[in-house]
Scaffold this motif. Sequence first.
Motif, PDB file in Angstrom:
ATOM      1  N   GLU A 153      65.001 -15.058  25.736  1.00 30.63           N
ATOM      2  CA  GLU A 153      64.655 -15.991  26.811  1.00 30.63           C
ATOM      3  C   GLU A 153      63.987 -15.252  27.961  1.00 30.63           C
ATOM      4  O   GLU A 153      63.015 -15.729  28.552  1.00 30.63           O
ATOM      5  CB  GLU A 153      65.905 -16.714  27.305  1.00 30.63           C
ATOM      6  N   ARG A 154      64.498 -14.081  28.285  1.00 31.88           N
ATOM      7  CA  ARG A 154      63.897 -13.303  29.364  1.00 31.88           C
ATOM      8  C   ARG A 154      62.465 -12.926  29.016  1.00 31.88           C
ATOM      9  O   ARG A 154      61.576 -12.979  29.853  1.00 31.88           O
ATOM     10  CB  ARG A 154      64.712 -12.035  29.629  1.00 31.88           C
ATOM     11  N   ALA A 155      62.258 -12.537  27.778  1.00 37.22           N
ATOM     12  CA  ALA A 155      60.919 -12.092  27.371  1.00 37.22           C
ATOM     13  C   ALA A 155      59.924 -13.236  27.368  1.00 37.22           C
ATOM     14  O   ALA A 155      58.736 -13.035  27.633  1.00 37.22           O
ATOM     15  CB  ALA A 155      60.992 -11.448  25.985  1.00 37.22           C
ATOM     16  N   SER A 156      60.404 -14.440  27.091  1.00 32.53           N
ATOM     17  CA  SER A 156      59.480 -15.569  26.987  1.00 32.53           C
ATOM     18  C   SER A 156      59.344 -16.349  28.296  1.00 32.53           C
ATOM     19  O   SER A 156      58.526 -17.255  28.397  1.00 32.53           O
ATOM     20  CB  SER A 156      59.958 -16.533  25.892  1.00 32.53           C
ATOM     21  N   ASP A 157      60.160 -16.016  29.269  1.00 36.14           N
ATOM     22  CA  ASP A 157      60.189 -16.767  30.525  1.00 36.14           C
ATOM     23  C   ASP A 157      59.198 -16.157  31.509  1.00 36.14           C
ATOM     24  O   ASP A 157      59.430 -15.080  32.044  1.00 36.14           O
ATOM     25  CB  ASP A 157      61.607 -16.732  31.102  1.00 36.14           C
ATOM     26  N   ASP A 158      58.095 -16.860  31.755  1.00 40.19           N
ATOM     27  CA  ASP A 158      57.117 -16.349  32.713  1.00 40.19           C
ATOM     28  C   ASP A 158      57.692 -16.365  34.121  1.00 40.19           C
ATOM     29  O   ASP A 158      57.695 -15.355  34.812  1.00 40.19           O
ATOM     30  CB  ASP A 158      55.828 -17.179  32.664  1.00 40.19           C
ATOM     31  N   THR A 159      58.170 -17.524  34.555  1.00 37.50           N
ATOM     32  CA  THR A 159      58.837 -17.624  35.850  1.00 37.50           C
ATOM     33  C   THR A 159      59.945 -18.660  35.755  1.00 37.50           C
ATOM     34  O   THR A 159      59.946 -19.510  34.859  1.00 37.50           O
ATOM     35  CB  THR A 159      57.872 -18.057  36.985  1.00 37.50           C
ATOM     36  N   HIS A 160      60.870 -18.587  36.681  1.00 38.56           N
ATOM     37  CA  HIS A 160      61.943 -19.573  36.757  1.00 38.56           C
ATOM     38  C   HIS A 160      62.287 -19.779  38.228  1.00 38.56           C
ATOM     39  O   HIS A 160      62.037 -18.912  39.066  1.00 38.56           O
ATOM     40  CB  HIS A 160      63.166 -19.121  35.967  1.00 38.56           C
ATOM     41  N   LEU A 161      62.852 -20.946  38.546  1.00 34.81           N
ATOM     42  CA  LEU A 161      63.217 -21.249  39.924  1.00 34.81           C
ATOM     43  C   LEU A 161      64.509 -20.515  40.271  1.00 34.81           C
ATOM     44  O   LEU A 161      65.527 -20.666  39.599  1.00 34.81           O
ATOM     45  CB  LEU A 161      63.392 -22.758  40.101  1.00 34.81           C
ATOM     46  N   ALA A 162      64.442 -19.722  41.331  1.00 32.70           N
ATOM     47  CA  ALA A 162      65.610 -18.931  41.725  1.00 32.70           C
ATOM     48  C   ALA A 162      65.485 -18.549  43.193  1.00 32.70           C
ATOM     49  O   ALA A 162      64.437 -18.727  43.811  1.00 32.70           O
ATOM     50  CB  ALA A 162      65.728 -17.675  40.859  1.00 32.70           C
ATOM     51  N   MET A 163      66.576 -18.008  43.738  1.00 27.17           N
ATOM     52  CA  MET A 163      66.531 -17.531  45.114  1.00 27.17           C
ATOM     53  C   MET A 163      65.580 -16.342  45.211  1.00 27.17           C
ATOM     54  O   MET A 163      65.503 -15.513  44.305  1.00 27.17           O
ATOM     55  CB  MET A 163      67.925 -17.096  45.577  1.00 27.17           C
ATOM     56  N   PHE A 164      64.883 -16.260  46.344  1.00 26.49           N
ATOM     57  CA  PHE A 164      63.917 -15.187  46.521  1.00 26.49           C
ATOM     58  C   PHE A 164      64.561 -13.820  46.331  1.00 26.49           C
ATOM     59  O   PHE A 164      63.975 -12.925  45.706  1.00 26.49           O
ATOM     60  CB  PHE A 164      63.282 -15.285  47.905  1.00 26.49           C
ATOM     61  N   ASN A 165      65.771 -13.626  46.863  1.00 26.25           N
ATOM     62  CA  ASN A 165      66.351 -12.291  46.772  1.00 26.25           C
ATOM     63  C   ASN A 165      66.859 -11.939  45.386  1.00 26.25           C
ATOM     64  O   ASN A 165      67.253 -10.809  45.130  1.00 26.25           O
ATOM     65  CB  ASN A 165      67.442 -12.084  47.822  1.00 26.25           C
ATOM     66  N   SER A 166      66.836 -12.902  44.438  1.00 29.06           N
ATOM     67  CA  SER A 166      67.201 -12.546  43.071  1.00 29.06           C
ATOM     68  C   SER A 166      66.158 -11.632  42.452  1.00 29.06           C
ATOM     69  O   SER A 166      66.472 -10.820  41.580  1.00 29.06           O
ATOM     70  CB  SER A 166      67.375 -13.803  42.221  1.00 29.06           C
ATOM     71  N   ALA A 167      64.910 -11.753  42.896  1.00 33.45           N
ATOM     72  CA  ALA A 167      63.858 -10.858  42.399  1.00 33.45           C
ATOM     73  C   ALA A 167      64.161  -9.421  42.789  1.00 33.45           C
ATOM     74  O   ALA A 167      64.014  -8.488  41.997  1.00 33.45           O
ATOM     75  CB  ALA A 167      62.503 -11.285  42.940  1.00 33.45           C
ATOM     76  N   LEU A 168      64.618  -9.252  44.017  1.00 35.01           N
ATOM     77  CA  LEU A 168      64.917  -7.913  44.510  1.00 35.01           C
ATOM     78  C   LEU A 168      66.150  -7.346  43.819  1.00 35.01           C
ATOM     79  O   LEU A 168      66.185  -6.181  43.434  1.00 35.01           O
ATOM     80  CB  LEU A 168      65.138  -7.972  46.019  1.00 35.01           C
ATOM     81  N   ALA A 169      67.171  -8.202  43.638  1.00 36.27           N
ATOM     82  CA  ALA A 169      68.407  -7.734  43.026  1.00 36.27           C
ATOM     83  C   ALA A 169      68.217  -7.437  41.547  1.00 36.27           C
ATOM     84  O   ALA A 169      68.729  -6.451  41.031  1.00 36.27           O
ATOM     85  CB  ALA A 169      69.502  -8.783  43.221  1.00 36.27           C
ATOM     86  N   GLY A 170      67.467  -8.297  40.852  1.00 39.33           N
ATOM     87  CA  GLY A 170      67.337  -8.141  39.416  1.00 39.33           C
ATOM     88  C   GLY A 170      66.265  -7.156  38.992  1.00 39.33           C
ATOM     89  O   GLY A 170      66.454  -6.425  38.027  1.00 39.33           O
ATOM     90  N   GLY A 171      65.136  -7.146  39.715  1.00 46.07           N
ATOM     91  CA  GLY A 171      64.023  -6.339  39.266  1.00 46.07           C
ATOM     92  C   GLY A 171      63.460  -5.364  40.267  1.00 46.07           C
ATOM     93  O   GLY A 171      62.507  -4.650  39.964  1.00 46.07           O
ATOM     94  N   GLY A 172      64.020  -5.346  41.479  1.00 40.71           N
ATOM     95  CA  GLY A 172      63.604  -4.357  42.455  1.00 40.71           C
ATOM     96  C   GLY A 172      62.234  -4.589  43.048  1.00 40.71           C
ATOM     97  O   GLY A 172      61.716  -5.707  43.033  1.00 40.71           O
ATOM     98  N   PRO A 173      61.623  -3.514  43.570  1.00 40.55           N
ATOM     99  CA  PRO A 173      60.367  -3.626  44.305  1.00 40.55           C
ATOM    100  C   PRO A 173      59.251  -4.307  43.535  1.00 40.55           C
ATOM    101  O   PRO A 173      58.603  -5.215  44.048  1.00 40.55           O
ATOM    102  CB  PRO A 173      60.000  -2.174  44.624  1.00 40.55           C
ATOM    103  N   ALA A 174      59.016  -3.884  42.296  1.00 39.91           N
ATOM    104  CA  ALA A 174      57.913  -4.465  41.535  1.00 39.91           C
ATOM    105  C   ALA A 174      58.118  -5.959  41.342  1.00 39.91           C
ATOM    106  O   ALA A 174      57.177  -6.750  41.435  1.00 39.91           O
ATOM    107  CB  ALA A 174      57.774  -3.768  40.184  1.00 39.91           C
ATOM    108  N   CYS A 175      59.369  -6.357  41.089  1.00 39.68           N
ATOM    109  CA  CYS A 175      59.656  -7.775  40.896  1.00 39.68           C
ATOM    110  C   CYS A 175      59.480  -8.537  42.206  1.00 39.68           C
ATOM    111  O   CYS A 175      58.989  -9.672  42.214  1.00 39.68           O
ATOM    112  CB  CYS A 175      61.077  -7.943  40.368  1.00 39.68           C
ATOM    113  N   ALA A 176      59.870  -7.922  43.313  1.00 37.22           N
ATOM    114  CA  ALA A 176      59.686  -8.566  44.615  1.00 37.22           C
ATOM    115  C   ALA A 176      58.207  -8.756  44.915  1.00 37.22           C
ATOM    116  O   ALA A 176      57.797  -9.804  45.419  1.00 37.22           O
ATOM    117  CB  ALA A 176      60.348  -7.736  45.708  1.00 37.22           C
TER     118      ALA A 176
END
Length: 506
Positions: A153-176
């Motif tokens: 699911e992660r590999a096929s999921d282009d984007t999903h609705l989530a809190m902005f800071n989840s990008a930072l927590a889950g994937g760090g700078p590049a994800c942010a």
Amino acid sequence: MTSSHPRSAGRHVRRRSTAHRVVATGAAVVVGVGVVGAAAGAAVVAHLDGNITSVDVDAELGGSDRPTTDGSSGDGSTGPLNILVMGSDDRSELREGGNAFGGDIGGGGSDTTLLVHLAGDRQSATAVSIPRDSMVQVPACGYGEDDDVSAAERASDDTHLAMFNSALAGGGPACAIQTVEINTRVPIDHFAVVDFDGFQDMVDALGGVEVCLPEAVDDPKSHLDLPAGTSRVSGEQALAYVRARYNVPGTEGSDIGRIGRQQQFLSSVVQEVTSAGVLLRPDRLVRFLDAATQSLTTDPDLASVPRLTRLAQSVSGMRPDDVSFVTVPFEAYEPDPNRLQWAPEAEALWESIRTDSPLPGSEPEPAETAQVTPALTVSPGDISVEVYNGTGESGRASEAQADLQVQGFTVPVAGNAAAGDAPDGVRVTYPTGSQAAAETVAAAFPGANVVEDPSLTGSVVVTLGAGAPDVAEVPNRLGEEPLPDRSEPDPASTIEARSGADDICS
């Protein structure tokens, strides 16, 4: 960092570090200004240069479909520039070449991001606070280790609705970075991460910073104990000032509620750092820069004092009132009252940054061409007016009737115009011999076409057509009651901004 390969970094997401967001911007924006003054000493430059940590996130970013900044020079000394600024509670692993953000370069302990835009002409700057709880489209990299999502699911999921800071927590700078660019289409050219081990030293090196409170505060949670009004605080007190959430008027436990206070603090820092008291005191300036650079991690293109100096020289003409602090316009997120979503007005903000244009609503009003207006010789109290609506918009005649009556006109008739009678703008017709009275009426409808009609008797007739303006005040009006404000609010017309030169108590 070149404009074709913009870079930035992520921040941490634990709530305890929200308090430090203001320092991230303060250090990143004003350290460059201060470097100009310190760059004369080679030994000082070498020392400061060694303080800065660099991290290259290009491999994490990848892709050729990212937005790019047009017109920016390779060293960032000219052209528009966007810097993503983040706070961190602990950069120890970054300093050691490891991962203080989780993942390959993942998330950690900050919960606010700021986007700093330097205008291409280097005459202004805008710092935009992005609330941590914003619900936005986040790439698959934003899933945390504990999220119940399969690898497929992660590999096929282009984007999903989530809190902005989840990008930072889950994937760090590049994800942010990817999250910012996906949701704003604003290219990120550089990043700066600031930790807060040196926060108190930075404030103390300035000799303290002034803050303002509307009421006295004694907050046991943050240990903030200050009287009402203006106070000059030390580093320890400043940390409490930007951290307090629960016992400060207007905050009420809300992270959003304290953004304005933290932006006020940033304004004070900008004013302090750019004041002659700091720039002309090498000892204070070097102490501040030493603390700031020790707390700084940037992309490799910024991780040197010479490059920061060139950037600082490019903004050397900027004054505190040229720096604006804004928050992304937001509204309630109905599925969850603890979250929020960006309001439609946010697009106007991002568009102004993408196009390197003034903030919506901040453009100066165009100068009006001086015109000679004939003196009005007939009082509104001596004029009878009939108003007819040919605009196709319901209620326009009755609105004009009320606005004219407020100014003393007698308006016995307000109705619809005859079928097919729809002039462009406004037509004012008058009986023979009543031109002076018609000119007084026409003054209430700027641009009106004034026409004599020998068939009329008594009243001056106003016919509203397509594009008819609202009634304006006439110079010789009667009474003092103001005209109603009939303008419709345009939510995207203005972005609320705080100037870096604003009084800290405003």
